[in-house]
Motif scaffolding. Structure first.
Motif, short mmCIF file in Angstrom:
data_model
loop_
_atom_site.label_atom_id
_atom_site.label_comp_id
_atom_site.label_asym_id
_atom_site.label_seq_id
_atom_site.Cartn_x
_atom_site.Cartn_y
_atom_site.Cartn_z
N GLN A 1 0.85 -1.19 0.00
CA GLN A 1 0.00 0.00 0.00
C GLN A 1 0.88 1.24 0.00
O GLN A 1 1.81 1.34 0.82
CB GLN A 1 -0.90 0.01 1.24
CG GLN A 1 -1.84 1.19 1.34
CD GLN A 1 -2.99 1.12 0.34
OE1 GLN A 1 -3.40 0.01 -0.04
NE2 GLN A 1 -3.50 2.26 -0.07
N SER A 2 0.59 2.18 -0.90
CA SER A 2 1.41 3.39 -0.96
C SER A 2 1.22 4.23 0.30
O SER A 2 0.11 4.36 0.83
CB SER A 2 1.05 4.23 -2.19
OG SER A 2 -0.18 4.92 -2.01
N LEU A 3 2.30 4.80 0.78
CA LEU A 3 2.24 5.65 1.97
C LEU A 3 1.46 6.93 1.67
O LEU A 3 0.69 7.41 2.50
CB LEU A 3 3.66 5.96 2.43
CG LEU A 3 3.84 6.69 3.77
CD1 LEU A 3 5.21 6.38 4.34
CD2 LEU A 3 3.66 8.19 3.65
N ARG A 4 1.65 7.46 0.46
CA ARG A 4 1.02 8.73 0.13
C ARG A 4 -0.51 8.66 0.25
O ARG A 4 -1.15 9.65 0.63
CB ARG A 4 1.40 9.16 -1.29
CG ARG A 4 0.76 10.49 -1.66
CD ARG A 4 1.09 10.98 -3.03
NE ARG A 4 0.22 12.09 -3.37
CZ ARG A 4 0.22 12.72 -4.53
NH1 ARG A 4 1.08 12.37 -5.48
NH2 ARG A 4 -0.62 13.72 -4.76
N SER A 5 -1.09 7.51 -0.05
CA SER A 5 -2.55 7.41 0.00
C SER A 5 -3.09 7.68 1.40
O SER A 5 -4.22 8.15 1.56
CB SER A 5 -2.99 6.01 -0.47
OG SER A 5 -2.48 5.00 0.37
N PHE A 6 -2.28 7.39 2.43
CA PHE A 6 -2.70 7.66 3.80
C PHE A 6 -2.50 9.12 4.19
O PHE A 6 -3.10 9.61 5.14
CB PHE A 6 -1.92 6.79 4.77
CG PHE A 6 -2.29 5.32 4.76
CD1 PHE A 6 -3.32 4.84 3.96
CD2 PHE A 6 -1.62 4.43 5.57
CE1 PHE A 6 -3.66 3.50 3.95
CE2 PHE A 6 -1.96 3.08 5.58
CZ PHE A 6 -2.98 2.61 4.77
N ALA A 7 -1.63 9.81 3.45
CA ALA A 7 -1.29 11.19 3.80
C ALA A 7 -2.12 12.22 3.06
O ALA A 7 -2.21 13.38 3.49
CB ALA A 7 0.20 11.42 3.53
N ASP A 8 -2.72 11.85 1.95
CA ASP A 8 -3.48 12.81 1.14
C ASP A 8 -4.71 13.32 1.88
O ASP A 8 -5.40 12.57 2.57
CB ASP A 8 -3.91 12.17 -0.19
CG ASP A 8 -2.75 11.99 -1.15
OD1 ASP A 8 -1.81 12.80 -1.10
OD2 ASP A 8 -2.80 11.04 -1.95
#
Length: 234
Positions: free
Chosen positions: A157-164
């Motif tokens: 799972q991409s980290l960025r998806s949790f940060a957006d």
């Protein structure tokens, strides 16, 4: 009772680290009740997701899926899937109802990081590590054989998806039902209750994080009941 030919299409947004195949049993179960289903693959989850794969990419996939469907749609989001659904369904004219299953029901300006009171990392490339014991977190009440199969299908799972950050919240304009999983060992039920207060209606299930895997037929019956009692058009 809604006639099968007039039932809405059910679009499902899977959770983090998961793939559409995890929903196969529930898709079969709701199909027996006359529903068509679509479970798009979200680009933030995969064997090698792009380092920049974002929640916005996931939202765009959901938005495109909705644009391909004639007639009313109900959108079901599980876990992380609630975030791109909240973002991507905003403004959709064919969605009659949203169902959040132990899902992140965020408001505009929130991300998963901020909702948990965590600082957003300066570098959001790469992947977010899977928890140490996913069997316990996701599938503690799922039969061993099915749980083992599900564990074997987990991806990165991409980290960025949790940060957006969510920019617009579909649930502000579309009716919704929140399903709290009362024995959830992934997202604390108390945290789910906080989000459920944002929904039009809510229910508490005596299940772990993945009732769609633990008891597909029973879960499908619940979804059918919710859909038939919700408005079929906006």
């Amino acid at each position: 009772m809604t006639r099968p030919e007039s039932r809405p299409t059910l679009v499902i947004a899977h959770g983090a680290w998961h793939q559409p195949a995890s929903w196969a049993a529930t898709c079969d179960a709701v199909a027996e009740r006359g529903y068509r289903t679509r479970v798009p693959a979200l680009p933030s989850a995969g064997k090698n997701p792009a380092p920049t794969a974002s929640m916005y990419d996931d939202a765009e996939v959901i938005r495109h899926e909705l644009s391909e469907i004639d007639g009313p749609v109900v959108v079901l989001a599980h876990s992380y899937g609630g975030i791109p659904v909240t973002e991507g369904v905003a403004g959709a004219t064919n969605v009659s109802h949203l169902v959040y299953l132990a899902a992140y029901m965020l408001d505009a300006g929130e991300s998963m990081y901020s909702f948990h009171g965590m600082e957003t990392p300066s570098d959001t490339s790469g992947t977010f590590p899977l928890m140490e014991n996913p069997r316990e977190a996701f599938y503690h009440d799922v039969a061993d054989e099915l749980a083992d199969q599900a564990l074997g299908q987990l991806v990165e799972q991409s980290l960025r998806s949790f940060a957006d950050t969510v920019t617009t919240a579909a649930w502000q304009d579309i009716s919704s039902t929140y399903l709290v999983c009362g024995d959830d060992r992934s997202i604390p039920p108390a945290l789910q209750q906080t989000m459920a207060a944002r929904a039009t209606a809510s229910r508490t299930l005596d299940t772990g994080h993945s009732p769609y895997l633990a008891a597909p037929q029973r879960f499908a019956a619940l979804i059918d009941e919710i859909i038939q009692s919700a408005p079929v058009a906006r």
